[in-house]
Design a protein around this motif. Structure first.
Motif, PDB file in Angstrom:
ATOM      1  N   LEU A  42       0.835  -1.191   0.000  1.00  0.00           N
ATOM      2  CA  LEU A  42       0.000   0.000   0.000  1.00  0.00           C
ATOM      3  C   LEU A  42       0.869   1.241   0.000  1.00  0.00           C
ATOM      4  CD1 LEU A  42      -3.062   1.019   0.599  1.00  0.00           C
ATOM      5  CD2 LEU A  42      -2.177   1.360   2.889  1.00  0.00           C
ATOM      6  N   VAL A  43       0.381   2.299  -0.642  1.00  0.00           N
ATOM      7  CA  VAL A  43       1.020   3.608  -0.556  1.00  0.00           C
ATOM      8  C   VAL A  43      -0.010   4.564   0.026  1.00  0.00           C
ATOM      9  CG1 VAL A  43       2.105   5.509  -1.802  1.00  0.00           C
ATOM     10  CG2 VAL A  43       2.435   3.153  -2.602  1.00  0.00           C
ATOM     11  N   ASP A  44       0.318   5.158   1.163  1.00  0.00           N
ATOM     12  CA  ASP A  44      -0.562   6.145   1.783  1.00  0.00           C
ATOM     13  C   ASP A  44      -0.075   7.526   1.376  1.00  0.00           C
ATOM     14  OD1 ASP A  44      -2.117   7.803   3.327  1.00  0.00           O
ATOM     15  OD2 ASP A  44      -1.494   6.944   5.258  1.00  0.00           O
ATOM     16  N   ARG A  45      -0.839   8.183   0.531  1.00  0.00           N
ATOM     17  CA  ARG A  45      -0.478   9.516   0.047  1.00  0.00           C
ATOM     18  C   ARG A  45      -1.186  10.621   0.828  1.00  0.00           C
ATOM     19  NH1 ARG A  45      -0.656   6.191  -4.585  1.00  0.00           N
ATOM     20  NH2 ARG A  45       1.298   6.255  -5.770  1.00  0.00           N
ATOM     21  N   GLU A  46      -1.877  10.253   1.894  1.00  0.00           N
ATOM     22  CA  GLU A  46      -2.633  11.211   2.708  1.00  0.00           C
ATOM     23  C   GLU A  46      -2.082  11.269   4.131  1.00  0.00           C
ATOM     24  OE1 GLU A  46      -5.105  13.043   1.398  1.00  0.00           O
ATOM     25  OE2 GLU A  46      -4.828  12.072  -0.547  1.00  0.00           O
ATOM     26  N   VAL A  47      -0.782  11.230   4.287  1.00  0.00           N
ATOM     27  CA  VAL A  47      -0.152  11.211   5.611  1.00  0.00           C
ATOM     28  C   VAL A  47      -0.350  12.552   6.310  1.00  0.00           C
ATOM     29  CG1 VAL A  47       2.034  10.975   6.837  1.00  0.00           C
ATOM     30  CG2 VAL A  47       1.561   9.530   4.859  1.00  0.00           C
ATOM     31  N   LYS A  48      -0.761  12.466   7.563  1.00  0.00           N
ATOM     32  CA  LYS A  48      -0.925  13.657   8.406  1.00  0.00           C
ATOM     33  C   LYS A  48       0.074  13.558   9.547  1.00  0.00           C
ATOM     34  CE  LYS A  48      -5.823  13.786   7.299  1.00  0.00           C
ATOM     35  NZ  LYS A  48      -5.780  12.640   6.393  1.00  0.00           N
ATOM     36  N   ALA A  49       0.997  14.499   9.619  1.00  0.00           N
ATOM     37  CA  ALA A  49       2.069  14.449  10.618  1.00  0.00           C
ATOM     38  C   ALA A  49       1.530  14.315  12.047  1.00  0.00           C
ATOM     39  CB  ALA A  49       2.948  15.687  10.497  1.00  0.00           C
ATOM     40  N   ALA A  50       0.436  14.981  12.345  1.00  0.00           N
ATOM     41  CA  ALA A  50      -0.105  14.995  13.707  1.00  0.00           C
ATOM     42  C   ALA A  50      -0.610  13.630  14.166  1.00  0.00           C
ATOM     43  CB  ALA A  50      -1.227  16.023  13.820  1.00  0.00           C
ATOM     44  N   THR A  51      -1.008  12.775  13.235  1.00  0.00           N
ATOM     45  CA  THR A  51      -1.568  11.473  13.596  1.00  0.00           C
ATOM     46  C   THR A  51      -0.827  10.314  12.943  1.00  0.00           C
ATOM     47  OG1 THR A  51      -3.171  11.601  11.780  1.00  0.00           O
ATOM     48  CG2 THR A  51      -3.884  12.444  13.942  1.00  0.00           C
ATOM     49  N   ALA A  52       0.364  10.553  12.440  1.00  0.00           N
ATOM     50  CA  ALA A  52       1.088   9.532  11.675  1.00  0.00           C
ATOM     51  C   ALA A  52       1.302   8.248  12.460  1.00  0.00           C
ATOM     52  CB  ALA A  52       2.420  10.085  11.179  1.00  0.00           C
ATOM     53  N   GLY A  53       1.722   8.334  13.726  1.00  0.00           N
ATOM     54  CA  GLY A  53       1.971   7.133  14.527  1.00  0.00           C
ATOM     55  C   GLY A  53       0.747   6.244  14.662  1.00  0.00           C
ATOM     56  N   PRO A  54      -0.353   6.773  15.199  1.00  0.00           N
ATOM     57  CA  PRO A  54      -1.563   5.957  15.317  1.00  0.00           C
ATOM     58  C   PRO A  54      -2.097   5.492  13.956  1.00  0.00           C
ATOM     59  CG  PRO A  54      -1.753   7.909  16.692  1.00  0.00           C
ATOM     60  CD  PRO A  54      -0.507   8.063  15.869  1.00  0.00           C
ATOM     61  N   ASP A  55      -1.953   6.334  12.953  1.00  0.00           N
ATOM     62  CA  ASP A  55      -2.426   5.962  11.608  1.00  0.00           C
ATOM     63  C   ASP A  55      -1.650   4.766  11.068  1.00  0.00           C
ATOM     64  OD1 ASP A  55      -4.207   8.083  11.748  1.00  0.00           O
ATOM     65  OD2 ASP A  55      -3.039   9.381  10.410  1.00  0.00           O
ATOM     66  N   VAL A  56      -0.334   4.756  11.278  1.00  0.00           N
ATOM     67  CA  VAL A  56       0.481   3.625  10.827  1.00  0.00           C
ATOM     68  C   VAL A  56       0.087   2.360  11.583  1.00  0.00           C
ATOM     69  CG1 VAL A  56       2.819   2.657  10.838  1.00  0.00           C
ATOM     70  CG2 VAL A  56       2.438   4.972   9.997  1.00  0.00           C
ATOM     71  N   ALA A  57      -0.086   2.454  12.888  1.00  0.00           N
ATOM     72  CA  ALA A  57      -0.482   1.288  13.686  1.00  0.00           C
ATOM     73  C   ALA A  57      -1.816   0.727  13.199  1.00  0.00           C
ATOM     74  CB  ALA A  57      -0.563   1.663  15.159  1.00  0.00           C
ATOM     75  N   LYS A  58      -2.763   1.601  12.938  1.00  0.00           N
ATOM     76  CA  LYS A  58      -4.080   1.171  12.453  1.00  0.00           C
ATOM     77  C   LYS A  58      -3.959   0.506  11.086  1.00  0.00           C
ATOM     78  CE  LYS A  58      -8.619   2.918  11.148  1.00  0.00           C
ATOM     79  NZ  LYS A  58      -9.430   4.102  10.913  1.00  0.00           N
ATOM     80  N   ARG A  59      -3.178   1.110  10.198  1.00  0.00           N
ATOM     81  CA  ARG A  59      -3.031   0.563   8.842  1.00  0.00           C
ATOM     82  C   ARG A  59      -2.331  -0.789   8.868  1.00  0.00           C
ATOM     83  NH1 ARG A  59      -5.581   2.153   4.278  1.00  0.00           N
ATOM     84  NH2 ARG A  59      -5.208   4.241   4.989  1.00  0.00           N
ATOM     85  N   LEU A  60      -1.313  -0.928   9.724  1.00  0.00           N
ATOM     86  CA  LEU A  60      -0.639  -2.234   9.838  1.00  0.00           C
ATOM     87  C   LEU A  60      -1.618  -3.309  10.278  1.00  0.00           C
ATOM     88  CD1 LEU A  60       2.737  -1.118  11.443  1.00  0.00           C
ATOM     89  CD2 LEU A  60       2.420  -2.043   9.142  1.00  0.00           C
ATOM     90  N   ALA A  61      -2.486  -2.968  11.222  1.00  0.00           N
ATOM     91  CA  ALA A  61      -3.500  -3.929  11.676  1.00  0.00           C
ATOM     92  C   ALA A  61      -4.453  -4.280  10.533  1.00  0.00           C
ATOM     93  CB  ALA A  61      -4.271  -3.369  12.871  1.00  0.00           C
ATOM     94  N   GLU A  62      -4.865  -3.270   9.768  1.00  0.00           N
ATOM     95  CA  GLU A  62      -5.765  -3.502   8.628  1.00  0.00           C
ATOM     96  C   GLU A  62      -5.116  -4.395   7.571  1.00  0.00           C
ATOM     97  OE1 GLU A  62      -8.102   0.793   8.902  1.00  0.00           O
ATOM     98  OE2 GLU A  62      -6.664   0.454   7.286  1.00  0.00           O
TER      99      GLU A  62
END
Length: 70
Positions: A42-62
């Motif tokens: 996957l390529v996430d082109r909508e990265v938000k610096a403020a939530t990057a950590g939790p977003d990565v954790a969620k995406r890895l789980a998905e």
């Protein structure tokens, strides 16, 4: 983080993945998820610096990447 992160100090990988282009002064802030087999998941082109950590954790789980630790 309990997963590998690439430090691309000379921008070799960024150029290969198209994150750095001649018409942009700064690279795109994208996250590339690569499987253990080396295939791009996957390529996430909508990265938000403020939530990057939790977003990565969620995406890895998905993506079905198993958590390490407790």
């Amino acid at each position: 983080a309990d997963y590998p992160i690439l430090a691309d100090v000379d921008a070799t990988v960024a150029k290969a993945y198209g994150v750095v282009t001649p018409d942009r002064a700064a690279p795109f802030r994208w996250t590339f998820y690569v499987g253990k087999d080396g295939k791009l998941l996957l390529v996430d082109r909508e990265v938000k610096a403020a939530t990057a950590g939790p977003d990565v954790a969620k995406r890895l789980a998905e993506l079905g990447v198993a958590r390490k630790g407790p």
